[in-house]
Design a protein around this motif. Sequence first.
Motif, mmCIF file in Angstrom:
data_model
loop_
_atom_site.group_PDB
_atom_site.id
_atom_site.type_symbol
_atom_site.label_atom_id
_atom_site.label_comp_id
_atom_site.label_asym_id
_atom_site.label_seq_id
_atom_site.Cartn_x
_atom_site.Cartn_y
_atom_site.Cartn_z
ATOM 1 N N TYR A 378 -32.275 6.749 10.077
ATOM 2 C CA TYR A 378 -31.705 5.613 9.333
ATOM 3 C C TYR A 378 -31.005 4.600 10.232
ATOM 4 C CZ TYR A 378 -29.208 2.736 6.089
ATOM 5 O OH TYR A 378 -28.740 1.648 5.426
ATOM 6 N N GLN A 379 -30.175 5.110 11.157
ATOM 7 C CA GLN A 379 -29.411 4.152 11.947
ATOM 8 C C GLN A 379 -29.192 4.659 13.356
ATOM 9 O OE1 GLN A 379 -25.511 3.617 10.400
ATOM 10 N NE2 GLN A 379 -24.879 5.721 10.730
ATOM 11 N N GLU A 492 -38.039 -2.100 10.975
ATOM 12 C CA GLU A 492 -38.241 -1.613 9.615
ATOM 13 C C GLU A 492 -38.960 -0.277 9.665
ATOM 14 O OE1 GLU A 492 -37.247 -2.673 6.711
ATOM 15 O OE2 GLU A 492 -36.118 -4.305 7.651
ATOM 16 N N SER A 493 -38.411 0.663 8.837
ATOM 17 C CA SER A 493 -39.039 1.979 8.787
ATOM 18 C C SER A 493 -40.279 1.942 7.904
ATOM 19 C CB SER A 493 -38.031 2.999 8.241
ATOM 20 O OG SER A 493 -38.661 4.254 8.074
ATOM 21 N N ASN A 494 -41.234 2.781 8.237
ATOM 22 C CA ASN A 494 -42.417 2.924 7.378
ATOM 23 C C ASN A 494 -42.340 4.185 6.534
ATOM 24 O OD1 ASN A 494 -42.831 4.899 9.270
ATOM 25 N ND2 ASN A 494 -44.598 3.898 10.246
ATOM 26 N N ARG A 595 -38.495 3.342 14.025
ATOM 27 C CA ARG A 595 -37.064 3.560 14.257
ATOM 28 C C ARG A 595 -36.845 4.672 15.276
ATOM 29 N NH1 ARG A 595 -33.272 2.099 9.899
ATOM 30 N NH2 ARG A 595 -34.239 0.476 8.657
ATOM 31 N N GLU A 596 -37.573 5.775 15.110
ATOM 32 C CA GLU A 596 -37.413 6.897 16.039
ATOM 33 C C GLU A 596 -37.817 6.492 17.448
ATOM 34 O OE1 GLU A 596 -39.345 10.398 14.716
ATOM 35 O OE2 GLU A 596 -38.223 10.533 12.840
ATOM 36 N N ASP A 601 -36.234 5.317 22.997
ATOM 37 C CA ASP A 601 -36.319 4.443 24.176
ATOM 38 C C ASP A 601 -34.935 3.941 24.583
ATOM 39 O OD1 ASP A 601 -39.022 4.794 24.172
ATOM 40 O OD2 ASP A 601 -39.493 2.889 23.168
ATOM 41 N N LEU A 602 -34.138 3.585 23.594
ATOM 42 C CA LEU A 602 -32.789 3.096 23.901
ATOM 43 C C LEU A 602 -31.934 4.202 24.511
ATOM 44 C CD1 LEU A 602 -30.815 0.747 23.786
ATOM 45 C CD2 LEU A 602 -30.202 1.439 21.467
ATOM 46 N N LYS A 603 -32.046 5.407 23.947
ATOM 47 C CA LYS A 603 -31.308 6.544 24.512
ATOM 48 C C LYS A 603 -31.696 6.777 25.966
ATOM 49 C CE LYS A 603 -30.316 9.501 20.510
ATOM 50 N NZ LYS A 603 -30.643 10.804 19.876
#
Length: 660
Positions: A378-379, A492-494, A595-596, A601-603
Amino acid sequence: MSELLGIPLKRTLEVDFATELSKLIDATSFQTASFFQPDISKVATARNNAITPDISVGGLDALKKYYAILLQLEKKFPNNQIEFTWFQTLSQKSHGCGQYSLQWEKLTIIYNIGCMYSLLALDSNSDSAESLKKSCLYFQNGAGCFKYVLDHQATLKTEAVVDDSTAKALTSLMLAQAQECFWFKAVQDKHKDSLIAKLSQQIVNFYAESISDSQKGKLIRNDWTNHLKAKKAYFSAVTYYRMALSFNGKKQFGSMVKALQTALQFLNESTLSSNAKFKTVIESALKEAQRDNDFIYLQQVPSELPTIQPASMVKPSSIVGLLPSVDDSEQLFKDLIPIEVMDYCTAYNERQDKYVEQRITNPLTSLSKLLKESMTTYQIPQELKTISETELKQYQASLNNLQVNNENIQSELDNITHILNEEALSDNQLRLKHGTLHWTLPESSTINAKYYEKLNKLKEYIDQGSAIDKQTNELFQTIDKTLITSGIKLPESNDPLTNKIKQVIQERSEHIEKTKRRSSEYRILSKIISSYKKSGTTDFEPIFIEHLKYFDEDLRYVNNTKQENMKLIHEIERKENNKTNESGETKKMERTDPRELYIEDLKYSLGLLDEVKDNLNAGTTFYENLINSTNTFCNEVREFDATRRIEKTKLDESLIFEGK
């Protein structure tokens, strides 16, 4: 009776009460001051009548009327808005004090009421039974007023009306003079001498207390204190004189002589103008008693007399009944909404905000948070935060700085190597020139060994630093710099469940804002004002409880939301369970949710950046230490080289001289 003291009234500056009250009403009330102009005029008139009263019952009534009005003003207006200035009149030098306090003004008026009672007592003072009774009562009333001021001025946040010691002294003085009235009536009624002695002894005690406190106080003049001492001495003489008469009745003539002698001693200490007649009486009685005892009774005159137990017949009057209550005067400002009511409104508004927060907004926020924590897609996790481009440039600059430090140290080590090599070459040339037997200085290969060893160690360190710097720089280049410097925005999540939860949380957030807005608009003020005007009481709790029913629909929404939360979390758990096979192992599934992918990638990039930051911190400390070690070592080598040059020069010149 004579030589009694009355307490002078305090004096004050006039206050433009009408203007001050008008400003106050305009600033703190829903109504305008013009609506209350008749009441304002009555207040101003009442004060004007009270500040310069006649010494009369009418003057006392004027003070009490103003006092009753002050009680009303205390309930209607803030305490610290109008300044009142009063001047002390007890001391020889009058000094004024101004305070912004209705309470201070009220206690000052009570003080002046006490003064008025003392002055009325003097006016009522005559030898008639009725006037003695009235004076006695007035003095007790004065004592009650001064004691009330003493007991209540500690709560003032301003300067005291009168210092505590002075207030105690005045209270005792009033009681002494009240007791004096009672004593005089007992003398007129020809009560027993033993009783009159007890009454006068209590007068002595009251005067003693007044003297003690007046000497500690700041206001009572010395001539007043001396007068109190004279009164105390006079009534001490009265006490022993009445004891002497009592001893005479009991045929205790030796004690009678001692009592008369003591009475005369005390009377000689008194400076009252009325002493002369009384002194003649005592001297005559003493002369006759001594003659009769010496020639007839022959009783021994004791060295001491028994202690006289005082009989107190007076006390400070209770302020209840002595002063008017708020209901004893014409009610002013009936339609004015007092500050107290406004304070209630403020308090209830705060309670309403807290009620909405605890019962509606906080539960909705907590439910949404619980839902978010259950959804991994979600976030962004809270620990993930992007950085600015400026911060990224600072890391690049730090890397460059490490490279500069490395190069500077390399250069310094090369310089040290050159110095040591030059020293060894010089030693070898001079050794060949003069021969080993004549060149007696230690060989460079021996004496230089420790420096070369330390030099090699430093070179190892700098090589290690270079290797780590290279790794850090390569690590820094692999970071997705655009990703970590851009604002976090989840794609946006699918996933249908994720989107559904997003919609639910958005609805709750909107409901929270809507409820806050409705609460800020729905206030209890109008209901409280309406209730106060009808009843005049400040019991608004039932009204507030009824007022809160406005939010019942919101409470039902919160309850329904709890049920919805349970269903959604159950769906999340069922979905997670579907990701594992029967043996409990996680099924191999491709990550398809944007989102995942974004979060992973950010982590990863932020994790690389953390490694770079750790290396930068360690590298900075490493080079700081290495620079200090290299500088210290360089100084050691330079000092060694300088010493060797001097030694070589001396030995070279010596060998050349011997050869010639």
